[in-house]
Design a protein around this motif. Structure first.
Motif, short mmCIF file in Angstrom:
data_model
loop_
_atom_site.label_atom_id
_atom_site.label_comp_id
_atom_site.label_asym_id
_atom_site.label_seq_id
_atom_site.Cartn_x
_atom_site.Cartn_y
_atom_site.Cartn_z
N HIS A 45 -8.72 -12.07 -7.64
CA HIS A 45 -8.60 -10.98 -6.33
C HIS A 45 -7.86 -9.96 -6.93
CE1 HIS A 45 -9.44 -15.17 -4.79
NE2 HIS A 45 -9.83 -14.55 -3.77
N THR B 277 -8.41 -6.05 -10.85
CA THR B 277 -7.73 -4.91 -10.88
C THR B 277 -7.49 -3.88 -12.17
OG1 THR B 277 -6.10 -6.33 -9.44
CG2 THR B 277 -5.00 -4.29 -10.33
N GLU C 243 -9.69 -1.29 -10.45
CA GLU C 243 -10.49 -1.60 -9.24
C GLU C 243 -11.81 -1.91 -9.50
OE1 GLU C 243 -8.31 -2.83 -7.65
OE2 GLU C 243 -6.67 -1.56 -7.65
N ASP D 291 -9.31 -18.28 1.52
CA ASP D 291 -8.52 -18.01 2.75
C ASP D 291 -8.69 -18.98 3.41
OD1 ASP D 291 -11.01 -17.86 4.36
OD2 ASP D 291 -11.27 -15.73 3.66
N GLY E 76 -7.43 -5.28 -5.66
CA GLY E 76 -7.62 -4.33 -4.70
C GLY E 76 -6.63 -4.40 -3.60
N GLU E 77 -6.78 -3.39 -2.70
CA GLU E 77 -5.75 -3.28 -1.36
C GLU E 77 -5.78 -4.38 -0.68
OE1 GLU E 77 -5.23 -0.28 2.21
OE2 GLU E 77 -6.53 0.30 0.46
N ARG E 78 -7.17 -5.16 -0.44
CA ARG E 78 -7.06 -6.06 0.32
C ARG E 78 -7.20 -7.57 -0.23
NH1 ARG E 78 -12.20 -5.38 4.22
NH2 ARG E 78 -12.99 -4.73 2.29
N ARG E 79 -6.71 -7.42 -1.85
CA ARG E 79 -6.81 -8.65 -2.38
C ARG E 79 -8.04 -9.57 -2.37
NH1 ARG E 79 -4.12 -8.78 -6.47
NH2 ARG E 79 -3.83 -10.99 -6.54
N ASN E 80 -9.20 -8.85 -2.48
CA ASN E 80 -10.45 -9.30 -2.45
C ASN E 80 -11.09 -9.41 -3.73
OD1 ASN E 80 -10.78 -6.78 -1.99
ND2 ASN E 80 -12.00 -6.96 -0.14
N ASN E 81 -12.64 -9.14 -3.88
CA ASN E 81 -13.31 -9.35 -4.89
C ASN E 81 -13.19 -7.84 -5.66
OD1 ASN E 81 -14.69 -8.36 -2.49
ND2 ASN E 81 -16.63 -8.02 -3.92
N TYR E 82 -12.21 -7.93 -6.48
CA TYR E 82 -11.88 -6.63 -7.54
C TYR E 82 -11.29 -7.27 -8.85
CZ TYR E 82 -13.35 -3.00 -4.10
OH TYR E 82 -13.93 -2.28 -3.36
#
Length: 205
Positions: free
Chosen positions: A144, A154, A93, A29, A146-152
Motif C-alpha cells: 500500500h 511508494t 508512486e 480494510d 500513495g496518498e490514500r494508502r492504496n495500490n501504489y
C-alpha cells in the motif's frame, strides 16, 4: 505498460487454495475483511459460493429475474507479482493493478466467459456470482502506498524489485478460464485494445 517502459512485471507464483490462510488480514480494510470472513467455515475451509442465473427484463414490462440458482465449490487464487525497476532512476508512486478475466475458446474463437458454453440456448442471460467471488478487480493486495494508502508502490529504486500479492475467490469450475490482466489502463470486464497490446497472463488451472 505505456508509462512504465522501464518496469518489468513478472508473475512468479499462482496458488489455488481451499482456505484463506495465505492472506494477511491485517492489510485489508474492514469491509473486505468482514466480507471474506463470511466465506469460511468454523474449520477455516472455504464455503461454497452461489451463482444466480438471471433472465433480463425489458425495463418496462418485465424486470430482471433469477430463474435458477446453485451452489458451487470455490477456491482462493493467490498470485505473486514482481515489479522490477530496470531504469536508472528511482520511481515514485508506481501504480499497480490486477483483475481476473475469464475467456472461453472454441474453434479458434475467443469470448469473455459468461457461464454459457458456445452455442448455448440457455433460458437465462447472465450467470451472476455472489459474495466475494463477484469481484473481478483485486480485493486483496499487500502493498500500500500513495496518498490514500492504496495500490501504489511508494518507492522503487533502480534495480530494485517489489513483490505484491493479490487474491480473488473463484468458483472451482471457472479455474479453467482464468487470465490475469495487469494493465492499469485497460478494461477489467471486456477485451480491449490496450490490454490486448499489454497482454493477458494465462493462469488457467
Amino acid at each position: 505498460l505505456s508509462d512504465k517502459k522501464n518496469v518489468e512485471i513478472k508473475v512468479t507464483d499462482v496458488q489455488v487454495c481451499d482456505t484463506i490462510s495465505p492472506l494477511d488480514l491485517s492489510v485489508m480494510d474492514n469491509d473486505y475483511k468482514e466480507e471474506v470472513q463470511k466465506e469460511i467455515s468454523q474449520s477455516g475451509q472455504l464455503l461454497p459460493t452461489k451463482i444466480n442465473y438471471t433472465k433480463y427484463g425489458d425495463g418496462i414490462n418485465t424486470i430482471d429475474t433469477v430463474v435458477e440458482s446453485r451452489e458451487v465449490p470455490q477456491k482462493l487464487v493467490y498470485i505473486t507479482v514482481e515489479y522490477t525497476n530496470n531504469g536508472t532512476e528511482e520511481l515514485e508512486e508506481l501504480l499497480f493493478f490486477g483483475s481476473l478475466m475469464k475467456f472461453s475458446e472454441e474453434n479458434g474463437q475467443v469470448k469473455c466467459y459468461d457461464g454459457k458454453p458456445f452455442g448455448s440456448n440457455a433460458e437465462w442471460d447472465d450467470a451472476v456470482l455472489t459474495g466475494a467471488a463477484r469481484h473481478v478487480e483485486m480485493w486483496y493486495y499487500d502493498v500500500h502506498g500513495g496518498e490514500r494508502r492504496n495500490n501504489y508502490i511508494t518507492h522503487l529504486k533502480a534495480g530494485e524489485t517489489a513483490t505484491v500479492h493479490m487474491a480473488w475467490l473463484v468458483p472451482e469450475e471457472e479455474l479453467a478460464y482464468l487470465y490475469l490482466n495487469l494493465d492499469t489502463y485497460g478494461d477489467s470486464y471486456e477485451l480491449c485494445d490496450h490490454s490486448l497490446a499489454v497482454g493477458y497472463v494465462d493462469i488457467r488451472q
